[in-house]
Design an enzyme around this catalytic site. Structure first.
Site, short mmCIF file in Angstrom:
data_model
loop_
_atom_site.label_atom_id
_atom_site.label_comp_id
_atom_site.label_asym_id
_atom_site.label_seq_id
_atom_site.Cartn_x
_atom_site.Cartn_y
_atom_site.Cartn_z
N GLY A 1 0.83 -1.21 0.00
CA GLY A 1 0.00 0.00 0.00
C GLY A 1 0.86 1.25 0.00
N CYS A 2 0.26 2.35 -0.40
CA CYS A 2 1.02 3.58 -0.56
C CYS A 2 1.41 4.19 0.78
CB CYS A 2 0.23 4.58 -1.40
SG CYS A 2 -1.47 4.82 -0.86
N TYR A 3 0.44 4.29 1.69
CA TYR A 3 0.80 4.76 3.03
C TYR A 3 1.82 3.83 3.67
CZ TYR A 3 -3.13 8.11 3.61
OH TYR A 3 -4.00 9.17 3.54
N THR A 4 1.62 2.54 3.37
CA THR A 4 2.47 1.53 3.97
C THR A 4 3.92 1.68 3.54
OG1 THR A 4 0.55 0.15 3.57
CG2 THR A 4 2.48 -0.92 4.46
N THR B 1 5.49 4.25 2.40
CA THR B 1 6.07 5.46 2.98
C THR B 1 6.46 5.22 4.43
OG1 THR B 1 4.30 6.55 1.72
CG2 THR B 1 5.72 7.96 3.07
#
Lengths: 340, 340, 340, 340
Positions: free
Chosen positions: D149-152, D154
């Site tokens: 995931g994108c938040y992940t 980061t």
């Protein structure tokens, strides 16, 4: 009708202040000053005010100002404010200072964070911190109001109930704050140039922002019965939008906490404060934009208290709270002129 | 591998140019110049290039530049370009000039619109107008390319088929143009300060924009067989977005026109031009943003021909077309490095 | 205090209307309707109104509405308005309709452009076009007001002086119009999804926008003494901003024109109209955003008259002009509640 | 040249993926699927790709896909992915799944956070977590990649060095994350409707975002030698911009820390990782937008470690890392096609 002066009329906070005062039944803007040579009309500085105000700026002159105005709103850069306050106070003009010059009670801390020696000890002693929600009693008789910073108001209003009730640890409080670009003022800079900050999110002044000691000081005062000073970790960010401040605050509870009880505490704490809305939904800056409201909610996440608060940096964070202070000082209901 | 110099490396067009050239198999950036005193690294000027280019800027020096580079891209303000072109041409450096200095063939018109006397008559004579879609044959041997303006490219590409085929009146053509803020360059100004132009749409330089005579000149040249000069009414506007130019153009047909036939004409006109996309839908700037495409469509509305065209002002309107010119000059396929 | 109903309370125009009426000394919102099943509170639909209005929506019921309200603002989709107007008029409720249903006087033109048969011939006959700047005399006694469209108001106010004075050709007038996204309403669609329209500028409904015949009709009426119908070429565009409409209008003068004289004409034409500001600078939408002003200026460029006008589509283009109409209908000064 | 299928071609991550793969020397897009009935062309779904890809979407059919493609990128909603993975794996098609379906190794945690029973235990067992910076060795032979995931990404990239070196407490880590709106996908919703989220900053899913257990799981794995599970307080916010994720992370050091040493640690940790840039300045999302970089820096503020990290959610947070995985799986240099 109280004669009012706007000292430093060209910025965004001044524009909002003028806009509010034009609809205020108890205030009349009689003086506007600017350091620009050509004495620009106020509506030339702010075309949105075309047709609404017929006044030209003049250079600052304490005597001429005092003849027409009983109160001066100072919207000057820091250090410029403290250079004129004494001259106004001597002439019995009450002052609402939107700069940072009178917010920190300790001149040394001022020097440390602002890099300038404070030159007005008398004013510093007289100044009352103008956050009505916490100092409503001290404001009416004040001669000099230190109008709070925008990040500061957001952070303090969000934390005051927890600190006063001694529910959270006083160090290690994280304030992750986000501001629209108008918070940086009206002077063009590369960092606020549209193609630089549009479509971008960034942090700035991490660990160094000057609102930090102001938050520490006021929250320490709020929690004075319990002694320990408050020390916050404050991180400001720039959001690609005009206005609005949002603070996401993380505090460690001293004991078990229940979300519902915290919301009740906040509602009770602010029940006399018409401009704090304790909401149960997650707020968005747009909901308080162009108003004098500060919206706050609380959550408990994995044992941390998370407070989310937002307000319009130019209004509740500057001009609107200044008018709240004006209202309290001049005997108007606190909400006069502020039903935006 | 051709050695390349970027003269004036700090602006947005330079940043895009560097970004493109870093992926270009036939170019190597060997020189970057800046008037900043401290010889900043290119990636300090442009943090987005961190890790991609290991080069420090240097002051402009024609000799040192000529030792390493066979072509110089000039991204300088107007008048600054004409001050250095001769020194480069004397040293056999080919020049692609992104400024306005060599676009107008008539020095008097330059003086009228730019307010400066043109000081390089030799260069003016040598310069080839670098719009490959119209002047593809003249570019390969050129020593000095006048890279077109961003509004200009959009407008000319949108109108060239109509003018060449003599389908519309040559005066009274309305070009209502809209640009993202990066078109105004990287120097901070009040008009491009985020809180001023965000959430705002405005017109500027109405009737006075310097791309006007450039559009007139090139379209007149395009339609030379028919004689009459083209004279456009050009109105630029500022859009609260970073990049993109959109032109909505209104022309009066000389005779009956059919939308479908016009689209066919455009497709045929540009069938050799890989970077013009004649589309049947109404284009949006976002569809060509970050690419070297110019998207165009045509409509007939109540008897007027309405042409809608857009492109990325920093790429197809500046750096990308510069690389097209570079490709043509140095024998690469026109599209090399431009499949963005 | 006049009892007011908001029929269709969930949209943006309704939100602005409620916000204005909450500060209006002569109006009290007693009814809000919504088709949502759960009778949402108004401040649940519009969180920005938290703490300002204590009212739940109800389903539309003409009897119940008429008991409490003397005037209904209809903020319904077209066709939905004409389905309820008769029931309100029969109960003596005056109606200010913000939809398009009563704007076009010719039911056939309505059918052509909106694709629906008009079903309320009585209402169509009774309706008064609610643009106070042109029809100030007809509005006070009206039972049914057709509140004008946002693009329409901008375009008509910008052109009316030229048409009435017969200074320009009546066909071939180009209206290049640009709107913020709130003009598209509050229903999510792909075209108004943030990542689609942010950082993008596009045209839509070229040659087909439904405000076209409304502009034609009203301007033809404005210029009736001279006979020929007005026919405009109207091109709407979408701007990545919330609010604001900007129209750049190109007209061909019938004879010689002088910019200065045109500005004087406009000032004179609108001298009784408190919400039209004829300005000499080039306006920006932000200057009129969140106000009820329409800002207009005029230029002459290469023989064309170029009029530039802007307003806030949700206020002067919808809710604010509705309150102007309310003021005229109920005997208040036209500006009451509108010093935003 | 590897035949590639894009399953679910209509979203933003797919568009970026296609854009990248079109320039990839080792990949050829041979299949694109969509659930839309009319088999739209890829460039009809994504007008920005006009002229770049000549392919129509087809309904998903494992047999037909397997005939032409050796790898399938799945850009489907969660639960839709797990419905097709087995059919592809049976046909020897390798899968890079951009959904959340194979990221959580524990089916019960998946059920708890996603509200669905996991139906593909075999796939769950086979799946390799596709974050090359941490699992570079496991990816080459993988048949099924769970793209992070994108938040992940980061959050994990920002914290991995601290966790692996056991420098910070494992509970109470605050991740204050901010995302551009494209992170919410391409389906229009009220919360992502332009006039709702533009000019607004808000928090959402506080304490409930589904990337939370993914961050916990991977960081716990990163720090496995030390045993204690990592548990983060994760707060997502919505920023009025298209793309970019910014995480501001607050961790409590276990012992004394020095900013400079931490930066060195990060540089060393990522020295083999071409797409992590450890920078000393405070990063901005715009600097990594449209690239595959993750930019990270570290500060020590009043005893807390503050990590600031950002990346482009659609590229490094989705399509770009997917291509990194593709490169590793098919023997290309990790950076192929990713010098954006």
């Amino acid at each position: 009708m109280t004669g009012v002066a706007i000292v430093g009329a060209s910025g965004y906070a001044s524009r909002e202040l003028i806009r509010i005062l034009l609809n205020h039944p108890g205030a009349e803007i009689r003086v506007a000053t600017s350091r620009q040579d050509d004495s620009p009309r106020v509506d030339a500085l702010h075309p949105s005010l075309a047709g609404r105000i017929d006044l030209a700026c003049e250079p600052f002159d304490a005597d001429r100002l005092a003849e027409r105005a009983r109160v001066a709103f100072l919207a000057l850069p820091h250090t410029a404010s403290m250079a004129v306050v004494a001259s106004l106070r001597e002439r019995n003009v009450r002052v609402i200072d939107l700069s940072a010059d009178y917010r920190l009670t300790d001149a040394q801390i001022y020097a440390d964070w602002y890099g300038h020696t404070h030159t007005d000890a008398v004013g510093l002693k007289e100044a009352v911190y103008g956050l009505p929600e916490l100092y409503r009693e001290s404001i009416p008789p004040a001669g000099l109001i230190a109008n709070p910073g925008c990040y500061t108001s957001t952070s303090i209003l969000a934390l005051a109930p927890l600190i006063r009730e001694n529910l959270v640890e006083r160090t290690g409080i994280v304030i992750d704050a986000k501001s629209g670009v108008s918070g940086a003022g009206r002077s063009p800079k590369l960092s606020t140039h549209f193609p630089e900050c549009n479509e971008s999110f960034s942090a700035y002044n991490v660990g160094k922002h000057r609102h930090t000691p102001e938050i520490d000081q006021v929250l320490t005062d709020v929690g004075c019965a319990q002694g320990d000073p408050v020390e916050v970790i404050f991180t400001p960010h720039l959001v690609p939008m005009d206005r609005g401040i949002f603070a996401t605050i993380y505090a460690t509870p001293r004991g078990p906490v229940v979300e519902h009880d915290l919301l009740d505490l906040y509602r009770s704490f602010y029940k006399q404060s018409p401009f704090v809305r304790v909401v149960s939904h997650l707020p968005a800056t747009k909901e308080s934009a162009f108003t004098n409201y500060c919206d706050i909610t609380v959550r408990v996440v994995r044992g941390k208290v998370v407070v989310l608060a937002c307000l319009d940096n130019l209004i509740k964070g500057a001009s609107g709270v200044a008018v709240q202070n004006f209202n309290l000082m001049f005997g108007h209901p606190e909400t006069t002129g502020l039903a935006l």
